[in-house]
Design a protein around this motif. Structure first.
Motif, PDB file in Angstrom:
ATOM      1  N   GLY A 173       0.812  -1.214   0.000  1.00 29.28           N
ATOM      2  CA  GLY A 173       0.000   0.000   0.000  1.00 29.28           C
ATOM      3  C   GLY A 173       0.841   1.258   0.000  1.00 29.28           C
ATOM      4  N   ASN A 219       0.780   4.160  -2.788  1.00 29.10           N
ATOM      5  CA  ASN A 219       0.473   5.537  -2.401  1.00 29.10           C
ATOM      6  C   ASN A 219       1.570   6.522  -2.792  1.00 29.10           C
ATOM      7  OD1 ASN A 219      -2.094   5.187  -1.356  1.00 29.10           O
ATOM      8  ND2 ASN A 219      -1.378   4.745   0.713  1.00 29.10           N
ATOM      9  N   HIS A 232      -5.727  -0.230  -1.586  1.00 25.88           N
ATOM     10  CA  HIS A 232      -5.105   0.912  -2.246  1.00 25.88           C
ATOM     11  C   HIS A 232      -4.893   0.631  -3.733  1.00 25.88           C
ATOM     12  CE1 HIS A 232      -4.551   3.300   1.341  1.00 25.88           C
ATOM     13  NE2 HIS A 232      -4.036   2.254   1.963  1.00 25.88           N
ATOM     14  N   SER A 270      -6.633   2.897  -6.577  1.00 26.50           N
ATOM     15  CA  SER A 270      -5.758   3.607  -7.511  1.00 26.50           C
ATOM     16  C   SER A 270      -6.021   3.213  -8.957  1.00 26.50           C
ATOM     17  CB  SER A 270      -4.293   3.353  -7.164  1.00 26.50           C
ATOM     18  OG  SER A 270      -3.984   3.897  -5.899  1.00 26.50           O
ATOM     19  N   PRO A 322      -8.586   5.412   1.358  1.00 19.51           N
ATOM     20  CA  PRO A 322      -8.572   5.495  -0.112  1.00 19.51           C
ATOM     21  C   PRO A 322      -8.528   6.952  -0.556  1.00 19.51           C
ATOM     22  CG  PRO A 322     -10.743   4.816   0.715  1.00 19.51           C
ATOM     23  CD  PRO A 322      -9.807   4.777   1.875  1.00 19.51           C
TER      24      PRO A 322
END
Length: 366
Positions: free
Chosen positions: A9, A13, A295, A299, A318
């Motif tokens: 994650g 990110n 995630h 995404s 999120p």
């Protein structure tokens, strides 16, 4: 070069920070990534296998985000810290980084190990954040990005914005912070083919008309009960929405508990990271907790229902729309991995999640 070693994650990110760097620098600027081997598949089809050949390839569908990938096997080093092989690997990596002759290294992790590795590249310009995860990491940072952002994605983009400003004469601000870039995830032809075969085998023939459930999480307090996941899958199946339950190899028993609680309406599926990317691209809605797969789905633009307990969604929930975050007022922000359960997370009802899923399935999806 940027440094974000893991985990899943956290690596995902950091993608918007790279998109920011691409927008702020010339298109032909070389942006490389230092990462742990097990997460390399997030950046390139096939992951750490045959990396020398894939690094020689230009950016494209199978390696869309960065130019080259360096590997730091920090997990293995910790297990064999005193061995000659570990020392040799570290020295070889340092030589590899220094030979690349980077103008700058951007530390998007803020840990001592990531800062040390960034410093080892020998650039004399390491950029980090003003609030690193480990305060001693700042000793290895030459430039500090001042940020008061709350969400971790924005914090990392602030660091990248500071880095880009070092190469520009005029004032510059990135305007695409909330822009989805699903094309930045690699497309692995083998994984795409596997996914089509699996969906056909499982009888899922309607495109983007199944739900993907991930019941696992980093520690037990972040896991919504398997029984409730199963009841949710049963309710979705009654409405004509088949459910696939994905879990890491160590969580196979948990996935099987969900399937059993669904009265076998849900089907378990095990996959690699590349295969999970392909699977997420085809799903109608994702339901899960504070996890890497959540995630990933978010995404990729998948409508996401995120179930939060002890971790704070304002910090690492999120980032992209559409999403719904469910968190009980009973949950208090607490990052101790030792907690076996979270009363607030467990109090979230199947009906509440079902309502959120119905709303997400009505969301437009490319």
């Amino acid at each position: 070069m940027l440094v974000r070693l893991g985990a899943m994650g956290d690596v995902i990110n950091a993608f918007p920070a790279v998109a920011l760097m691409r927008a702020g620098l010339a298109e032909d600027a070389v942006i490389d990534w230092l990462i742990e081997p097990r997460w390399a598949e997030l950046l390139v089809a096939g992951g750490a296998e045959n990396l020398e050949a894939t690094n020689a390839m230009p950016r494209g569908a199978q390696k869309p985000l960065v130019d080259r990938i360096h590997l730091a096997n920090t997990q293995g080093w910790r297990r064999n810290w005193t061995s000659g092989a570990t020392l040799s690997e570290i020295l070889n990596l340092r030589e590899q980084l220094q030979e690349s002759d980077y103008d700058m290294v951007v530390d998007l992790q803020g840990a001592i190990k990531s800062a040390l590795l960034a410093w080892a590249a020998g650039t004399g310009c390491v950029v980090g954040g003003n609030n690193p995860r480990e305060s001693l990491a700042s000793l290895f940072h030459d430039e500090i990005s001042e940020s008061d952002s709350t969400h971790v994605v924005d914090q990392r983009m602030d660091i990248s914005e500071t880095a880009v400003s070092e190469f520009r004469n005029e004032e510059w601000k990135f305007e695409g912070r909330n822009t989805l870039h699903p094309e930045n995830f690699p497309r692995d032809p083998a994984a795409e083919s596997w996914c089509e075969q699996q969906l056909t085998r499982l009888g899922i023939v309607k495109e983007k008309r199944f739900a993907l459930l991930t019941p696992g999480a980093g520690w037990p307090a972040k896991q919504w009960p398997a029984q409730k996941f199963g009841e949710l899958a049963y309710a979705l199946a009654k409405e004509g929405v088949p459910c696939l339950v994905n879990a890491a190899p160590s969580e196979v028993e948990l996935a099987e508990q969900v399937a059993a609680s669904s009265q076998d309406r849900a089907q378990t599926i095990s996959c690699s990271i590349g295969q999970l990317i392909a699977l997420c691209r085809r799903t109608a809605v994702f339901i899960g907790g504070d996890t890497g797969p959540m995630h990933l789905a978010n995404s990729l633009g998948v409508p996401t229902v995120a179930l939060f307990g002890p971790t704070d969604p304002a910090f690492n929930g999120p980032y992209f729309q559409p999403n719904i975050v469910l968190r009980s007022p009973l949950s208090k922000t607490e990052n101790s991995h030792s907690n076996p359960r979270d009363e607030g997370l467990e109090s979230i009802t199947v009906d509440e999640v079902m309502a959120a899923v119905r709303k997400m399935m009505e969301s437009p999806r490319d």
